[in-house]
Structures are given as C-alpha cells and as structure tokens.
Design an enzyme around this catalytic site. Structure first.
Site, mmCIF file in Angstrom:
data_model
loop_
_atom_site.group_PDB
_atom_site.id
_atom_site.type_symbol
_atom_site.label_atom_id
_atom_site.label_comp_id
_atom_site.label_asym_id
_atom_site.label_seq_id
_atom_site.Cartn_x
_atom_site.Cartn_y
_atom_site.Cartn_z
ATOM 1 C CB SER A 135 18.565 -11.080 -18.336
ATOM 2 O OG SER A 135 17.189 -10.844 -18.322
ATOM 3 C CE LYS A 161 17.030 -7.636 -17.407
ATOM 4 N NZ LYS A 161 17.431 -6.582 -18.579
ATOM 5 C CE LYS A 163 13.611 -9.450 -19.259
ATOM 6 N NZ LYS A 163 14.075 -8.311 -19.924
ATOM 7 C CG ASP A 188 13.889 -5.700 -17.799
ATOM 8 O OD1 ASP A 188 12.808 -4.567 -17.797
ATOM 9 O OD2 ASP A 188 14.434 -5.871 -18.805
ATOM 10 C CD GLU A 213 16.303 -3.385 -17.875
ATOM 11 O OE1 GLU A 213 16.989 -4.147 -16.919
ATOM 12 O OE2 GLU A 213 16.369 -3.594 -19.011
ATOM 13 C CG ASP A 238 15.795 -1.568 -22.082
ATOM 14 O OD1 ASP A 238 16.093 -1.354 -23.237
ATOM 15 O OD2 ASP A 238 15.600 -3.071 -21.822
ATOM 16 C CE LYS A 262 18.381 -4.232 -23.970
ATOM 17 N NZ LYS A 262 16.902 -4.710 -23.936
ATOM 18 N N GLY A 290 21.022 -6.253 -23.287
ATOM 19 C CA GLY A 290 21.386 -7.477 -24.127
ATOM 20 C C GLY A 290 19.950 -7.699 -24.692
HETATM 21 O O1 OSB Z 1 14.291 -5.851 -21.739
HETATM 22 O O2 OSB Z 1 16.461 -6.001 -21.360
HETATM 23 C C1 OSB Z 1 15.387 -6.575 -22.022
HETATM 24 C C2 OSB Z 1 15.980 -9.509 -24.252
HETATM 25 C C3 OSB Z 1 15.394 -9.145 -25.206
HETATM 26 C C4 OSB Z 1 14.859 -8.045 -25.197
HETATM 27 C C5 OSB Z 1 14.602 -7.138 -24.389
HETATM 28 C C6 OSB Z 1 15.351 -7.602 -23.068
HETATM 29 C C7 OSB Z 1 16.094 -8.870 -22.884
HETATM 30 C C8 OSB Z 1 16.729 -9.191 -21.824
HETATM 31 C C9 OSB Z 1 17.796 -10.245 -21.970
HETATM 32 O O3 OSB Z 1 16.585 -8.987 -20.814
HETATM 33 C C10 OSB Z 1 19.067 -9.774 -21.979
HETATM 34 C C11 OSB Z 1 20.080 -10.699 -22.735
HETATM 35 O O4 OSB Z 1 20.673 -11.563 -21.880
HETATM 36 O O5 OSB Z 1 20.497 -10.760 -23.959
HETATM 37 MG MG MG Z 2 15.043 -4.404 -20.204
#
Ligand code: OSB
Ligand code: MG
Length: 368
Positions: A135, A161, A163, A188, A213, A238, A262, A290
C-alpha cells in the site's frame, strides 16, 4: 484457560517512510501491545487502533481505557474454555472492536499454542504462503509515485495499491498506467469522496483497476450501492465493514463486490471468519487488510489470510516495508512470487524480541 494478568504497553516506532493518506500523514506509529499471562506463559497480541480518530473512532488512548476499565476486569481470573465465552463477556461493550480484538486474537494464539498447532492451522488455513501486495501513500509528485512503485515492483510485490484523494486520483492513476500498463493495480480512497463524485470516479473505469477501496463514508452502504451501479470497477469496502452483519447488509444492497477484512476492525478472528464465510457463500472474494502492524499483528494477519476465501493479495507487506527492525524474529520477508511464508511454529509462530520491545516502550501497565 485462565488469564492471570494482562500487560498493556505502548511502543513508539518510526516508520521508515512517512505514510500519507486522505486522512493525513503519519511518521511515527505507537503500537499498543497486550501480553496475556496464562499459566506462567506469555501470549502477545497487538491492538491496531490508530493515533487519532480518523480511520476509526478508536485510538490508542481509547483502546487502553476500554481495555483497562471495561474489558479486562471481566476476563482476568476467569477460566475461559473458548473464544465464544470471551465474545460473550465482551458483548455488553458497544463497539471498540480493536480493543476487543487485541485480546481475542492473543487468546486465540494461546489456544493454538495449547493445541500445539500453528495459528494458521488452528484457524483452518489451507495455504503455506500468502500472496501480498503493498500500500503506497500519497506522494508529493507523480515522479516520486512512479519511483516508489518501481522500487516495490523490483522488490517483488505483485500487487500495487495506491492511496487516492481528490486532486490525486485520475491523473495519478493515468500516469501509473502509462508507465505500467499491465501491473495489478488498485486504489484506496479512505472515504475521501461523496456520491456527487460518481461521474468523476467513473473515469477510473478505463484503467482496469482490480478494485476501488472505500470511496465513500464508512456508514454509507446505500450510497456505495448507488455508486457501484455507476462503476465498472469493483468497489471494495474496508471502513464500512465492522461486523458480519455489516457484511451481510452490504452484500444484500450491492454496496461492494470485494471485502477487505482486518481482524482488528471487526473484533477478532471469530468475526473475521464469519465475514469470510458470508462473502464466500455469496461468491465474493475477501483479502486481508493492514494497519501498519508490527510483526505481532502481521503474524495474525498472515494466519488469517490462509483461509480459503482470501483469494486476493493482502496488505501484508514484509517487515522491511515498515520498520528498520521489527519486534519479532524472524521478521517477515518477501519471497518468490510476492508471497510471505506462513510461520510453522505453534501459536503465532514468531518470537517476540522482548529486549527491543522494552527499549521501545513509552507506557506500560499490568492489569490483574
Ligand atoms: O485504509 O487500508 C487502509 C493503514 C492504516 C490505516 C488504514 C489503511 C492502511 C493501509 C496500509 O492502507 C496497509 C498496511 O500496509 O498495513
Ligand atoms: Mg483501506
């Protein structure tokens, strides 16, 4: 099994690179660890709550307070035969899934160890390695984004992925597609859009994304359903999915075609499995998200992702994606085909580096 005491501690850990999302930027992570003392043995767990109430209303502070004030007094000293009993004790506390999950997952790890099984096998997993992705946060420039993607592909990640947020979406994804037409790519938004942006988001359809996402607000299943009707790109939820009930209703409404699970967000392994089963029965794939975990939470995520309907790569990157030194041994490393091997030792399957944990600790308390 009787939990004699629970130690809570907060660590301070610096991320190798700041992580920027539509919520803001993060450089330091303050993981909340729990250690269950059962029969003279320690069983570690991790609470994934964030530092501020952006991704969720839960924070490190609220989780600490809810654990100490409401969840732990009910379970410490009580003989618990299984996770069902733990869930029953936690049920009167509304929400606070991340606080609950930290105990539920550590306790499940203890049960697995007691059964002399690796956690993955105890949960009913069917794989010895899990497919993972990475990510990537919002970058200052498109060049930096392309560089970051290039270096993660070179490391072996097979699913990228990124953001997104308004102003960093169609243009950024278009630039990625121009340079990397074939990679498995997804975005995302962390709730950065509203249904008014449907026509704008539909421009992403031409990029063949694996999924989009959480484009809209966490509580808004109805608008997600309306948006999904206007998009070819599958929507993945999510933040919106906090329980099996949410998953059932989202699927009934057509609010998504993929679910990110998660375990922290939904209250633990047992609820994760219910969501996994509901989605599986509906023919909807899930994957493991994650929360910038340490190796303890990562071990839990890896184990969960071995269940059969985890059919897409997770946000379970290698330890080295986050930390100069992880707090577990061995650390998680990326192997062939962008996979992470599933630990084979009993319980969570990794050893906690207690000395390092001690050095990183900024707050601790034992609840008896
Ligand atoms: O939206 O998936 C998410 C990290 C912290 C809070 C929300 C998210 C995320 C990530 C990172 O996208 C995922 C990771 O590599 O742990
Ligand atoms: Mg997410």
């Amino acid at each position: 099994m009787k939990i004699d005491a629970v130690e809570l501690r907060v660590l301070k850990m610096r991320l190798l690179k700041p992580f920027r999302t539509s919520f803001g930027v993060q450089q330091d992570r303050y993981p909340l660890l729990v250690r269950l003392d059962i029969d003279g043995h320690s069983h570690w767990g991790e609470c994934v709550a964030g530092e501020g109430p952006w991704y969720s209303y839960e924070t490190v502070e609220t989780a600490w307070q809810i654990l100490k004030g409401y969840l732990l007094p009910g379970v410490i000293g009580r003989d618990l035969a299984n996770v069902d009993e733990l869930e029953t004790l936690f049920a009167p506390v509304r929400g606070h899934h991340m606080a609950k999950a930290s105990i539920e997952m550590a306790f499940t790890g203890a049960l697995a160890e007691h059964a002399r099984k690796p956690l993955a096998q105890y949960l009913g997993g069917v794989r010895d390695r899990v497919e993972t992705g990475v990510s990537i946060g919002i970058q200052a420039t498109v060049d930096e984004l392309l560089d970051s993607i290039g270096s993660h592909l070179a490391e072996g990640y097979r699913r990228i992925k990124v953001k997104i947020e308004p102003g960093w979406d169609v243009m950024a994804i278009g630039a990625i597609r121009e340079k990397y037409p074939e990679i498995t790519l997804m975005a995302d938004a962390n709730s950065a859009y509203s249904l008014d942006d449907a026509a704008h988001l539909a421009q992403l359809d031409r990029f063949g994304l694996l999924m989009l996402e959480q484009p809209l607000a966490a509580g808004d299943l109805v608008d997600h359903a309306a948006l999904q009707r206007q998009l070819r790109t599958p929507i993945c939820l999510d933040e919106s999915i906090e329980s099996a009930r949410d998953a059932r209703q989202a699927l009934q409404l057509g609010a998504c075609r993929v679910i990110n699970i998660k375990p922290g967000r939904v209250g633990g392994f047992a609820e994760s499995r219910r969501i996994h089963d509901i989605a599986g029965n509906a023919g909807v794939p899930v994957w493991c998200g994650g929360m910038l975990e340490t190796g303890i939470g990562r071990a839990c995520n890896v184990a969960l992702a071995t269940l059969p309907n985890f059919r897409l790569p997770g946000d379970i990157s290698a330890s080295g994606r986050y930390w100069a030194e992880d707090i577990v041994e061995p650390p998680f490393v990326l192997q062939r085909g962008g996979t992470i091997p599933v630990p084979t030792r009993w319980g969570i399957g990794v050893r906690v580096k207690v000395d390092l944990v001690e050095r990183l600790t900024v707050r601790r308390e034992t609840v008896r």
